[in-house]
Design a protein around this motif. Structure first.
Motif, short mmCIF file in Angstrom:
data_model
loop_
_atom_site.label_atom_id
_atom_site.label_comp_id
_atom_site.label_asym_id
_atom_site.label_seq_id
_atom_site.Cartn_x
_atom_site.Cartn_y
_atom_site.Cartn_z
N ALA A 18 0.98 -1.23 0.23
CA ALA A 18 0.00 -0.03 -0.12
C ALA A 18 0.72 1.19 -0.04
O ALA A 18 2.01 1.24 0.43
CB ALA A 18 -0.84 0.05 1.36
N PHE A 19 0.09 2.33 -0.44
CA PHE A 19 0.96 3.77 -0.46
C PHE A 19 -0.09 4.60 0.10
O PHE A 19 -1.15 4.61 -0.29
CB PHE A 19 1.06 4.13 -1.85
N PHE A 20 0.48 5.55 1.15
CA PHE A 20 -0.35 6.64 1.57
C PHE A 20 0.21 7.76 1.15
O PHE A 20 1.39 8.17 1.59
CB PHE A 20 0.09 6.41 3.31
N VAL A 21 -0.40 8.50 0.53
CA VAL A 21 -0.07 9.65 -0.10
C VAL A 21 -0.44 10.86 0.64
O VAL A 21 -1.91 11.03 0.77
CB VAL A 21 -0.34 9.58 -1.73
N PHE A 45 -1.88 -3.06 -5.27
CA PHE A 45 -1.65 -2.24 -4.27
C PHE A 45 -2.67 -1.38 -3.99
O PHE A 45 -3.52 -1.37 -4.75
CB PHE A 45 -0.25 -1.33 -4.90
N SER A 46 -2.80 -1.02 -2.66
CA SER A 46 -3.82 -0.06 -2.16
C SER A 46 -3.08 1.27 -2.30
O SER A 46 -1.92 1.43 -2.01
CB SER A 46 -4.26 -0.43 -0.72
N ILE A 47 -4.01 2.26 -2.60
CA ILE A 47 -3.62 3.68 -2.48
C ILE A 47 -4.59 4.53 -1.54
O ILE A 47 -5.66 4.61 -1.90
CB ILE A 47 -3.57 4.51 -3.80
N ILE A 48 -4.15 5.13 -0.72
CA ILE A 48 -5.03 6.21 0.24
C ILE A 48 -4.23 7.51 0.15
O ILE A 48 -3.13 7.52 0.23
CB ILE A 48 -5.24 5.49 1.62
N CYS A 49 -5.35 8.48 0.24
CA CYS A 49 -4.42 9.78 0.54
C CYS A 49 -5.36 10.64 1.35
O CYS A 49 -6.36 10.07 1.84
CB CYS A 49 -4.58 10.39 -1.20
N VAL A 60 -14.34 8.68 -13.17
CA VAL A 60 -12.96 9.24 -12.31
C VAL A 60 -12.83 8.10 -10.95
O VAL A 60 -13.80 7.35 -10.57
CB VAL A 60 -13.43 10.27 -11.54
N VAL A 61 -11.51 7.77 -10.76
CA VAL A 61 -11.21 6.68 -9.76
C VAL A 61 -11.50 7.55 -8.47
O VAL A 61 -11.15 8.72 -8.22
CB VAL A 61 -9.81 6.55 -9.80
N HIS A 62 -12.30 6.85 -7.78
CA HIS A 62 -12.71 7.27 -6.32
C HIS A 62 -11.64 6.73 -5.32
O HIS A 62 -11.61 5.47 -5.18
CB HIS A 62 -13.90 7.17 -5.97
N PHE A 63 -10.92 7.40 -4.97
CA PHE A 63 -9.62 7.15 -4.01
C PHE A 63 -10.17 6.90 -2.64
O PHE A 63 -11.21 7.84 -2.12
CB PHE A 63 -8.44 8.28 -3.70
N ASP A 99 -12.76 11.76 8.73
CA ASP A 99 -13.20 10.43 8.40
C ASP A 99 -12.75 9.78 7.42
O ASP A 99 -11.82 10.27 6.42
CB ASP A 99 -14.71 11.04 7.57
N LEU A 100 -12.71 8.32 7.37
CA LEU A 100 -12.12 7.56 6.57
C LEU A 100 -13.17 7.31 5.39
O LEU A 100 -14.28 6.63 5.74
CB LEU A 100 -11.59 6.52 7.27
N ILE A 101 -12.96 7.72 4.15
CA ILE A 101 -13.78 7.26 3.15
C ILE A 101 -13.50 6.18 2.33
O ILE A 101 -12.29 6.54 1.66
CB ILE A 101 -13.93 8.58 2.34
N ILE A 102 -14.13 5.31 2.31
CA ILE A 102 -13.53 4.05 1.51
C ILE A 102 -14.09 4.14 0.05
O ILE A 102 -15.02 4.84 -0.47
CB ILE A 102 -14.24 2.68 1.87
N GLY A 103 -12.79 4.09 -0.93
CA GLY A 103 -13.15 4.28 -2.30
C GLY A 103 -12.85 2.94 -2.97
O GLY A 103 -12.96 1.96 -2.42
N ASP A 104 -12.39 3.30 -4.37
CA ASP A 104 -11.88 2.12 -5.20
C ASP A 104 -10.38 1.58 -5.13
O ASP A 104 -10.04 0.85 -5.71
CB ASP A 104 -12.32 2.27 -6.66
N THR A 105 -9.78 2.20 -4.30
CA THR A 105 -8.31 2.09 -4.23
C THR A 105 -7.77 1.26 -3.07
O THR A 105 -6.44 1.36 -3.00
CB THR A 105 -7.65 3.53 -4.49
N THR A 106 -8.57 0.83 -2.21
CA THR A 106 -7.95 -0.40 -1.24
C THR A 106 -8.66 -1.41 -1.24
O THR A 106 -9.92 -1.60 -1.65
CB THR A 106 -7.97 0.41 0.07
N ALA A 107 -7.97 -2.43 -0.94
CA ALA A 107 -8.42 -3.79 -0.64
C ALA A 107 -7.68 -4.49 0.54
O ALA A 107 -6.82 -3.94 1.02
CB ALA A 107 -8.19 -4.62 -1.95
N ILE A 108 -8.32 -5.71 0.87
CA ILE A 108 -7.56 -6.26 1.76
C ILE A 108 -6.23 -6.72 1.53
O ILE A 108 -5.91 -6.96 0.40
CB ILE A 108 -8.35 -7.72 2.01
#
Length: 111
Positions: A18-21, A45-49, A60-63, A99-108
């Motif tokens: 994962a990447f935390f940007v 890879f998961s990406i969170i920002c 559009v990709v929902h992060f 708030d943590l908003i779950i989008g399309d860029t993270t997985a287990i």
């Protein structure tokens, strides 16, 4: 140049999952680089920002992102600065909720 750095980072530490940007737009650049390298997000890879614009366009990709209360942060920052300038004995540290908003860029995490 960024592509080369990402390749080097992944070779150096292949256990990265994962990447935390710190900001949305650099996260989009990282996303594009990983796609160009034939990785699948979020499978490889998961990406969170932090923060993300509100899009109404489905293409559009929902992060996944940490949504900060920027208005409250700005107000508190002004109060702290005012207290420092006027030498008031007030706390200059404050935690704000987010708030943590779950989008399309993270997985287990992958194995």
């Amino acid at each position: 140049m960024l592509k080369t750095k990402v390749i080097a980072l992944l070779k150096k530490d292949p256990q990265i999952t994962a990447f935390f940007v710190t900001e949305y737009y650099p996260a989009t650049i990282l996303y594009q680089v990983l796609i160009e390298l034939n990785y699948k997000i979020p499978n490889d890879f998961s990406i969170i920002c932090y923060d993300s614009p509100h899009f109404y366009n489905e293409s559009v990709v929902h992060f996944t992102h940490v949504q900060q209360n920027e208005k409250q942060i700005a107000e508190d920052s002004f109060k702290m600065l005012d207290a420092l300038i006027n030498k008031k004995n007030e706390s200059i540290q404050k935690l704000e909720n987010a708030d943590l908003i779950i989008g399309d860029t993270t997985a287990i995490p992958r194995n």
